[in-house]
Scaffold this active site. Structure first.
Site, short mmCIF file in Angstrom:
data_model
loop_
_atom_site.label_atom_id
_atom_site.label_comp_id
_atom_site.label_asym_id
_atom_site.label_seq_id
_atom_site.Cartn_x
_atom_site.Cartn_y
_atom_site.Cartn_z
N HIS A 46 0.11 -1.50 0.01
CA HIS A 46 0.16 -0.20 0.10
C HIS A 46 1.09 1.40 -0.28
O HIS A 46 1.80 1.19 0.16
CB HIS A 46 -0.67 -0.23 1.05
CG HIS A 46 -1.63 -1.19 1.31
ND1 HIS A 46 -1.78 -2.09 2.32
CD2 HIS A 46 -2.48 -1.93 0.64
CE1 HIS A 46 -2.85 -2.82 1.98
NE2 HIS A 46 -2.74 -2.98 1.23
N TRP A 104 4.41 -0.96 4.95
CA TRP A 104 5.11 -2.08 5.85
C TRP A 104 4.51 -3.28 4.90
O TRP A 104 3.89 -4.35 6.35
CB TRP A 104 5.46 -2.51 7.31
CG TRP A 104 6.35 -0.72 7.06
CD1 TRP A 104 7.11 -1.56 7.37
CD2 TRP A 104 5.88 0.39 7.85
NE1 TRP A 104 8.23 0.25 7.97
CE2 TRP A 104 6.98 1.36 8.34
CE3 TRP A 104 4.34 0.86 7.83
CZ2 TRP A 104 7.02 2.35 8.17
CZ3 TRP A 104 4.37 2.33 8.32
CH2 TRP A 104 5.52 2.98 8.81
N HIS A 105 3.57 -3.46 4.62
CA HIS A 105 2.14 -4.10 3.91
C HIS A 105 2.54 -5.49 2.65
O HIS A 105 1.80 -5.45 1.60
CB HIS A 105 0.58 -3.69 3.65
CG HIS A 105 0.37 -3.15 4.70
ND1 HIS A 105 -0.42 -2.00 4.82
CD2 HIS A 105 0.66 -3.32 6.22
CE1 HIS A 105 -0.41 -1.26 6.63
NE2 HIS A 105 -0.70 -1.93 6.94
N SER A 106 4.15 -5.91 2.28
CA SER A 106 4.25 -6.60 1.24
C SER A 106 3.76 -7.70 1.20
O SER A 106 3.96 -8.38 2.00
CB SER A 106 5.86 -6.32 1.60
OG SER A 106 6.35 -5.25 1.59
#
Length: 602
Positions: free
Chosen positions: A311, A533-535
């Site tokens: 994101h 931090w949403h890989s």
């Protein structure tokens, strides 16, 4: 070259992040005789204040942190030539021990969209309930009340959140809802709940609540400081894992390789960066990439490392009134810290049990807002969002405190701050993660974030900056902007930033932006937009012919006894902070493995 072979286990996990802890812990509960090993490159997190005290979360993201890995993306012209940095968890519990603790759940339809057998929302909702204890309100039909992960409102209330909601429901003309995590509600202002135990005030992470709480089980092992190199195969059956001491966690340790064998199953659970690169080092991936890196191909699986998604997030800081309650004094280590710690130790309350993030809206534009946005977004709106009212375009939020953007570190003067964070939930752009060999022959990573590659992706960010600025300048605690954290508007612009004596009236006219101002906002976003931090997505659960890596039972195509279980399997993006999805994948993976092994899933 021969490697020492250690004792055999039934199941070996390559990676010890959030999902691995869920799967391993749940399976150990189902069958305590299963010999389970988790190999994790980072260090243990057991009872360490930096992990269990919620307010300390920013320390895990400091440039000197060893509890995250800083993955450096390739420079991108869409980011004005910048090389973006994307951290991921690097400790037992992974992201669950370092994240912002924001409790968000995706709309149920996101999981239905995956089109994977057994992963439909009707099958997953019981697992969502099973994994949580929702301490906020009783008797909510989609929430759980007896699970390992605690969800609460945190250790104290912050007035800045109330101001944000009050302006949002008046000036921004949106409704209020107490719960926007019922798997369908969006476009309403609401409190932002947290992965914090409302009784103890501790972070509610996967390591403590699935693994460390089973210390009495002699068959559940966690070896920290162990970096998995590759999976070992006999023919095409996974039989073991080769690992070394991690050079960051164990700088003085012997770097020679060791092999540990698994009689039943190997689960690669190293996240969106670790899982595809372990597979590639094991000979599973696209021929061109393996050949370039001198790896002999075992299985041609070109989807490995593709489909990288995240994101897009922007932080913009504001000055806050002296009397506002913020996290700033605590983060600076001022005298309030000792009082707060004493209270937290005795009652689990105080700012220690806070992340400063108490309010949000899962935002969808109304007709007026759509007209005000760049038309480059309109095709995406019509194709994806228009007829899906449960899918938000972005999350807008208010932090009580100064939050540091990854690409623009500032040490602001000591005072009170508040920060807007806005992130888009379904950007179109796609990246990739692959192994690489550097010029000196060392292993590197070829990582393209894809951020802002699609021209529609920046449009909601540009709109969000303006909308958030209007909201913040109407909040009672507003005292102006932190100029260095905002666009560089031309001299004389009506949008120029600076200090203010107080908020503008609720009915004051909005700032009028010129074409030059719009260019400044666009430039600012290309300079500052960052990971949330949403890989996810790099070992996608899709048909093999569609660049899939695993099937709906999480089996890696072309081999046996090997599964992947972490956010890398997500075939599509999810409209949420992704810890909730990582936990859910863990519970579903544990159920699948229990079925495969013929043991009862409890």
């Amino acid at each position: 070259m021969s490697h020492p072979i250690l004792s055999e286990f039934d199941i070996v996990f390559a990676g010890g992040g959030a999902t691995a802890c869920v799967v391993a812990g749940r399976l150990a509960l189902c069958d305590p005789s299963l010999r389970i090993l988790i190999l994790e490159a980072g260090q243990h997190t057991l009872n360490k204040p930096i992990h269990v005290q919620p307010y300390q979360y920013p320390l895990n993201h400091a440039p000197t942190s060893t509890t995250v890995t800083f993955n450096i993306g390739n420079p991108s012209p869409r980011l004005n030539g910048r090389a973006p940095i994307v951290p991921c968890g690097r400790c037992v519990g992974g992201g669950s021990c370092v994240n912002f603790m924001a409790y968000t759940r995706a709309p149920a339809s996101d999981y239905d969209d995956w089109g994977a057998d057994g992963w439909e929302s009707e099958n997953l909702i019981p697992l969502m309930k099973k994994l949580e204890t929702y301490q906020v309100q009783p008797d909510r039909p989609t929430h759980g009340y007896d699970g390992p992960i605690k969800v609460s409102a945190g250790g104290c209330k912050m007035g800045i959140a109330d101001e944000f909601i009050q302006v949002g429901t008046t000036y921004h003309k949106r409704q209020y809802a107490d719960d926007t995590n019922d798997l369908e509600t969006c476009n309403t202002y609401s409190p932002w709940r947290k992965y914090i135990d409302g009784t103890t005030g501790r972070r509610s992470d996967a390591a403590h609540n699935y693994v460390y709480n089973q210390a009495h089980n002699p068959n559940l092992h966690v070896w920290d400081g162990k970096r998995v190199k590759c999976v070992i195969f006999e023919d095409k059956r996974a039989v073991g894992v080769e690992f070394t001491s991690d050079p960051v966690s164990c700088p003085d340790a012997d770097q020679s390789s060791t092999i540990v064998r698994a009689s039943k199953l190997i689960v690669v659970s190293a996240g969106a960066f670790g899982s595809p690169t372990i597979l590639e080092r094991s000979g599973i991936g696209a021929e061109s990439i393996l050949k370039r890196c001198g790896v002999e191909q075992l299985v041609d699986l070109p989807g490995v490392g593709e489909n990288y998604q995240d994101h897009n997030l922007v932080f913009a800081p504001y000055l806050a009134a002296d009397g506002a309650v913020t996290m700033d004094a605590l983060w600076r280590g001022e005298s309030i810290l000792q009082e707060s710690l004493a209270q937290w130790n005795s009652t689990g309350k105080s700012l220690i049990a806070q992340n400063g993030l108490d309010s949000k809206i899962k935002w969808r534009p109304d007709d007026e807002e759509l007209k005000a946005m760049d038309p480059a977004f309109l095709p995406r709106w019509k194709e994806f969002f228009q007829d899906r009212p449960d899918k938000a375009v972005a999350i807008f939020s208010a932090f009580a405190g100064y939050v540091q953007p990854l690409s623009r570190p500032l040490v602001p003067p000591p005072r009170n701050y508040m920060t807007t964070g806005y992130c888009t939930l379904y950007p179109v752009s796609i990246g990739s993660v692959h192994i690489d060999v550097t010029e000196d022959g060392k292993e590197g990573m070829d990582f393209n974030t894809g951020f802002l590659d699609d021209p529609s992706d920046i449009v909601p960010l540009n709109f969000a900056y303006k909308k958030m600025r209007e909201l913040f300048r109407r909040m009672a605690s507003y005292r102006g902007e932190v100029t260095a954290g905002h666009p560089d508007f031309p001299e004389g612009s009506a949008a120029a930033c600076g200090e203010a004596s107080g908020p503008v009236d609720l009915n004051a006219p909005d700032i009028v932006y010129t074409a030059e101002d719009d260019e400044a906002i666009d430039r600012f976003h290309r300079d500052i937009v960052q990971t949330t931090w949403h890989s996810l997505g790099t070992c996608a659960m899709k048909p093999r012919a569609d660049q899939g890596v695993v099937d709906a039972r999480l089996n890696v195509y072309g081999v046996s006894n090997l599964k992947v279980a972490d956010l890398s399997i997500s075939p599509l993006n999810v409209g949420t902070n992704t810890y909730s999805t990582a936990l859910l994948i863990g519970e579903r993976a544990a159920m699948i493995i229990a079925e495969d092994l013929g043991i009862h899933y409890i």
